[in-house]
Design a protein around this motif. Sequence first.
Motif, mmCIF file in Angstrom:
data_model
loop_
_atom_site.group_PDB
_atom_site.id
_atom_site.type_symbol
_atom_site.label_atom_id
_atom_site.label_comp_id
_atom_site.label_asym_id
_atom_site.label_seq_id
_atom_site.Cartn_x
_atom_site.Cartn_y
_atom_site.Cartn_z
ATOM 1 N N CYS A 148 0.694 -1.219 -0.097
ATOM 2 C CA CYS A 148 -0.071 -0.131 0.147
ATOM 3 C C CYS A 148 0.822 1.212 0.123
ATOM 4 N N SER A 159 5.244 10.759 -0.879
ATOM 5 C CA SER A 159 3.773 10.787 -0.103
ATOM 6 C C SER A 159 4.009 11.253 1.361
ATOM 7 N N CYS A 179 2.227 1.615 -3.541
ATOM 8 C CA CYS A 179 1.449 2.103 -4.308
ATOM 9 C C CYS A 179 0.896 3.787 -4.026
ATOM 10 N N LEU A 180 0.753 4.232 -2.787
ATOM 11 C CA LEU A 180 0.770 5.487 -2.607
ATOM 12 C C LEU A 180 1.897 6.260 -2.896
ATOM 13 N N GLU A 181 3.047 5.864 -2.879
ATOM 14 C CA GLU A 181 4.267 6.824 -3.264
ATOM 15 C C GLU A 181 4.239 6.863 -4.772
ATOM 16 N N LEU A 182 4.099 5.677 -5.431
ATOM 17 C CA LEU A 182 3.874 5.582 -7.116
ATOM 18 C C LEU A 182 2.745 6.744 -7.464
ATOM 19 N N TYR A 183 1.748 6.616 -6.662
ATOM 20 C CA TYR A 183 0.403 7.493 -7.197
ATOM 21 C C TYR A 183 0.664 9.092 -7.002
ATOM 22 N N VAL A 184 1.349 9.486 -5.694
ATOM 23 C CA VAL A 184 1.772 10.865 -5.481
ATOM 24 C C VAL A 184 2.772 11.063 -6.458
ATOM 25 N N VAL A 212 0.783 10.562 -10.410
ATOM 26 C CA VAL A 212 -0.199 11.320 -10.668
ATOM 27 C C VAL A 212 -0.489 12.638 -9.733
#
Length: 347
Positions: free
Chosen positions: A41, A211, A44-49, A52
């Motif tokens: 998780c 993140s 995924c959050l780090e990649l999303y920030v 995106v």
Amino acid sequence: MRIAVQRSETDTRSDPGRRDERMRRKHIYSILTLIISLLACTLCLELYVRVVIDDGKQYDLEMWKYARDLKRIAANPLIGHEHVPNSGAHLMGVDVKINSRGLRDREIPYERGPSLRRILMLGDSITEGWGVPFDETFAKRIERLSATHSPAVEVINAGVGNYNTIMEVEYFLQEGHKYQPDIVVLNYFINDAEPVPSYSSVNFLRRNSYSCAFISGRIDILMRQLSARPDWFNYYLNLYGNGDTRGWLEAKASIHKLADYCRLHHVKVLIAIIPELHDVQHYRFGKITDIVHRTAEENGVEFVDLLPALEREESSRLWVTRSDLHPNSYAHELIAGTLFQKLETIR
């Protein structure tokens, strides 16, 4: 024979030691599953920030990158931090390049020619030109406005993000005076009565995680919305009280120190107060402007209020972005015009 086997299996199931071993394994598997899930998780959050959220205009992320890539802790605790010489980054949509002496400016020698007039700009991220191309900062605009003058005028940008008055004056007394300016402009902003920040070692996650930086900023906004922390208006007012808070008294003492040094060395001082940009048409910090103005008068230095240059504008026209209320290029142009006119009167 079959009966013997069944008894053996029954004995195994009823063995307390083996039951405990199976339970321990289950606990370990559960903990490992939880750790792996949390790591997944977090990743995924780090990649999303990074992919995106980070569009190069997120204020909290860009300020975090600025601190990470272009700043270091200064040897002098009253300066606090300083720019890393010869560093650079693309921040808030513009290139920021730091010269060999830690300034967001071209290379400028300490020595100056006899036919050169120098103005040194002290200040924070507003003076440094956060979110504004280098040539469009008010320091460089004033330099161009003075291009037809004789002697030639050189305006040195010594602004550093997150500086306050104490740090700016200490920088001048340690380093800035070496440029031998004719005029020192102390660009004062409403949060300059904040204390000098303290520094501790930054752990790996805080230094490298996008993140973490983003979430920290969101938490701060949420806390202010829930009134768990003062809103921007009360926060700024509380820095001054009735002109008797520790932060303001220390800032005032630094102004006195700057004025004394410059008087002794025949350098002119101008305090320019830059308005807070939430709502310039209905400005709510006149009390603080008056406090700073009185201090300038007490120290026998020049003063200019830059609010009249901006107060006829819709506030949002002056911001870098809607979430970043630093003055944009247009605001720098308006500031430069008024500041230039005031500097013309100082000889």
